[in-house]
Design a protein around this motif. Structure first.
Motif, PDB file in Angstrom:
ATOM      1  N   GLN A 125       1.416  -1.205   0.029  1.00 40.32           N
ATOM      2  CA  GLN A 125      -0.337   0.259  -0.088  1.00 40.32           C
ATOM      3  C   GLN A 125       1.101   1.171  -0.205  1.00 40.32           C
ATOM      4  OE1 GLN A 125      -4.022   0.471   2.435  1.00 40.32           O
ATOM      5  NE2 GLN A 125      -2.987   1.844   3.350  1.00 40.32           N
ATOM      6  N   VAL A 126       0.577   1.856  -1.232  1.00 40.33           N
ATOM      7  CA  VAL A 126       1.536   3.470  -1.169  1.00 40.33           C
ATOM      8  C   VAL A 126       0.999   4.967  -1.225  1.00 40.33           C
ATOM      9  CG1 VAL A 126       3.390   4.648  -2.816  1.00 40.33           C
ATOM     10  CG2 VAL A 126       3.284   1.449  -2.542  1.00 40.33           C
ATOM     11  N   VAL A 127       1.233   5.904  -0.835  1.00 41.41           N
ATOM     12  CA  VAL A 127       1.145   6.063  -0.423  1.00 41.41           C
ATOM     13  C   VAL A 127       1.749   7.772  -1.301  1.00 41.41           C
ATOM     14  CG1 VAL A 127       0.301   8.427   0.963  1.00 41.41           C
ATOM     15  CG2 VAL A 127      -0.735   6.071   1.528  1.00 41.41           C
ATOM     16  N   ASP A 128       1.335   8.164  -2.481  1.00 36.56           N
ATOM     17  CA  ASP A 128       2.060   9.139  -3.147  1.00 36.56           C
ATOM     18  C   ASP A 128       1.964  10.560  -2.585  1.00 36.56           C
ATOM     19  OD1 ASP A 128       3.913  11.267  -4.794  1.00 36.56           O
ATOM     20  OD2 ASP A 128       2.413  10.707  -6.533  1.00 36.56           O
ATOM     21  N   LEU A 129       3.416  10.943  -1.947  1.00 41.60           N
ATOM     22  CA  LEU A 129       3.102  12.028  -0.995  1.00 41.60           C
ATOM     23  C   LEU A 129       3.501  13.461  -1.315  1.00 41.60           C
ATOM     24  CD1 LEU A 129       4.934  10.847   2.345  1.00 41.60           C
ATOM     25  CD2 LEU A 129       2.549  11.673   1.994  1.00 41.60           C
ATOM     26  N   SER A 130       3.630  13.918  -2.795  1.00 38.10           N
ATOM     27  CA  SER A 130       4.204  14.934  -3.680  1.00 38.10           C
ATOM     28  C   SER A 130       2.571  14.819  -4.391  1.00 38.10           C
ATOM     29  CB  SER A 130       5.217  14.231  -4.493  1.00 38.10           C
ATOM     30  OG  SER A 130       4.403  13.641  -5.750  1.00 38.10           O
TER      31      SER A 130
ATOM     32  N   PRO B 157      16.176  16.156  13.791  1.00 34.94           N
ATOM     33  CA  PRO B 157      14.583  16.083  14.059  1.00 34.94           C
ATOM     34  C   PRO B 157      13.701  15.292  12.916  1.00 34.94           C
ATOM     35  CG  PRO B 157      15.871  17.611  14.710  1.00 34.94           C
ATOM     36  CD  PRO B 157      17.274  17.377  13.773  1.00 34.94           C
ATOM     37  N   THR B 158      14.557  16.087  11.478  1.00 34.22           N
ATOM     38  CA  THR B 158      13.671  15.103  10.286  1.00 34.22           C
ATOM     39  C   THR B 158      13.909  13.502  10.604  1.00 34.22           C
ATOM     40  OG1 THR B 158      15.555  15.689   9.181  1.00 34.22           O
ATOM     41  CG2 THR B 158      13.889  17.968   9.808  1.00 34.22           C
ATOM     42  N   LEU B 159      15.302  13.304  10.797  1.00 29.39           N
ATOM     43  CA  LEU B 159      14.649  11.236  10.257  1.00 29.39           C
ATOM     44  C   LEU B 159      13.739  10.711  11.382  1.00 29.39           C
ATOM     45  CD1 LEU B 159      18.735  11.517  10.904  1.00 29.39           C
ATOM     46  CD2 LEU B 159      17.896  11.957   8.843  1.00 29.39           C
ATOM     47  N   PHE B 160      13.091   9.806  10.196  1.00 31.12           N
ATOM     48  CA  PHE B 160      12.187   9.204  11.130  1.00 31.12           C
ATOM     49  C   PHE B 160      11.160   9.645  11.311  1.00 31.12           C
ATOM     50  CE2 PHE B 160      16.311   6.875  11.680  1.00 31.12           C
ATOM     51  CZ  PHE B 160      16.342   5.522  10.841  1.00 31.12           C
ATOM     52  N   ASN B 161      10.650  10.764  10.916  1.00 33.98           N
ATOM     53  CA  ASN B 161       9.769  11.496  10.974  1.00 33.98           C
ATOM     54  C   ASN B 161       8.270  10.963  10.460  1.00 33.98           C
ATOM     55  OD1 ASN B 161       7.202  14.036  11.333  1.00 33.98           O
ATOM     56  ND2 ASN B 161       9.125  15.652  11.079  1.00 33.98           N
ATOM     57  N   LEU B 162       7.527   9.778  11.284  1.00 38.14           N
ATOM     58  CA  LEU B 162       6.273   9.930  10.332  1.00 38.14           C
ATOM     59  C   LEU B 162       4.953  11.009   9.778  1.00 38.14           C
ATOM     60  CD1 LEU B 162       5.638   6.479  12.781  1.00 38.14           C
ATOM     61  CD2 LEU B 162       7.296   6.760  10.605  1.00 38.14           C
TER      62      LEU B 162
ATOM     63  N   LEU C 229       8.887  12.738   3.925  1.00 38.44           N
ATOM     64  CA  LEU C 229       9.915  13.112   3.900  1.00 38.44           C
ATOM     65  C   LEU C 229      10.931  14.841   3.831  1.00 38.44           C
ATOM     66  CD1 LEU C 229       7.716  13.539   0.183  1.00 38.44           C
ATOM     67  CD2 LEU C 229       9.032  12.277   0.990  1.00 38.44           C
ATOM     68  N   ALA C 230      10.663  14.888   5.381  1.00 35.63           N
ATOM     69  CA  ALA C 230      11.362  16.683   6.201  1.00 35.63           C
ATOM     70  C   ALA C 230      12.526  16.502   5.492  1.00 35.63           C
ATOM     71  CB  ALA C 230      10.657  16.376   7.653  1.00 35.63           C
ATOM     72  N   TYR C 231      13.026  15.180   6.011  1.00 38.03           N
ATOM     73  CA  TYR C 231      14.852  14.628   5.543  1.00 38.03           C
ATOM     74  C   TYR C 231      15.389  15.673   4.389  1.00 38.03           C
ATOM     75  CZ  TYR C 231      14.330  11.198   3.087  1.00 38.03           C
ATOM     76  OH  TYR C 231      13.925  10.336   1.256  1.00 38.03           O
TER      77      TYR C 231
END
Length: 206
Positions: free
Chosen positions: A18-23, A153-158, A162-164
């Motif tokens: 199950q995929v979500v296109d965050l862009s 702080p952006t790493l593994f930000n659920l 894409l914050a990293y």
């Protein structure tokens, strides 16, 4: 968790993700079917073996210099630089797969830039201000600290996966600046250093 799940499948099995296109303007989950395949040998060499060999070469050169100049600042900075590059190179495949060493890879990337700037101030000869006030050389790590404070702080930000991307982009820019600065200082020493040895070392670098 992903590895644990994949252990239940074999090559040739079809898995549904199950995929979500965050862009996308309105991200919506959708399903994708993927057939599991063996990792081709050429890709293993290109993505695993070559970066690992490059990392080992950098690590080995750093340890060799450290064994000769362990009490010298230039030797210490060079060894830290090579260790950072070694981790960044060898960890490329891991970053794109399990991502368990993402924090260490992010740290090594920023450190590679900082140590390269510091090394440019020390080799092949210390510039005047650094010779008089050695502590000024450590200011080259100020961008490293700022970048890491923004990146971790952006790493593994659920909430924002894409914050990293932007902090990593800033690290790439910093490394690009460090390379440009290092080469520029090499050109400067090549034509201005009073010592023939320093000029020759600058020529070798370039």
């Amino acid at each position: 968790e992903l590895q644990k799940t994949l252990r239940n499948y074999k090559i040739g099995n079809v898995v549904e993700l199950q995929v979500v296109d965050l862009s996308a303007p309105d991200p919506q989950p959708f399903k994708v079917e993927i057939t599991l395949q063996a990792f081709p040998i050429p890709d293993q060499i290109a993505q695993m073996v070559i970066p690992l060999v490059i990392g080992l070469v950098y690590l080995g050169s750093g340890l060799w210099v450290l064994s000769l100049r362990r009490y010298d600042t230039t030797g210490q900075v060079f060894s830290t630089f090579t260790a950072s590059v070694a981790i960044a190179a060898a960890g490329l495949f891991e970053i794109g797969t399990t991502a368990q060493l993402t924090g260490l890879w992010t740290f090594s990337l920023a450190m590679a830039g900082g140590t390269m700037v510091h090394l440019a101030l020390l080799f092949p000869r210390e510039i005047g201000p650094i010779r008089k006030r050695p502590f000024l050389g450590w200011l080259s790590y100020l961008p490293t600290v700022i970048l890491l404070l923004g990146a971790f702080p952006t790493l593994f930000n659920l909430r924002d996966p894409l914050a990293y991307i932007l902090p990593w982009r800033y690290e790439y820019i910093f490394i690009g600046f460090a390379i440009f600065f290092f080469v520029g200082m090499g050109v400067y020493h090549r034509f201005t250093a009073p010592s023939p040895i320093a000029r020759q070392q600058s020529q070798i670098i370039l």
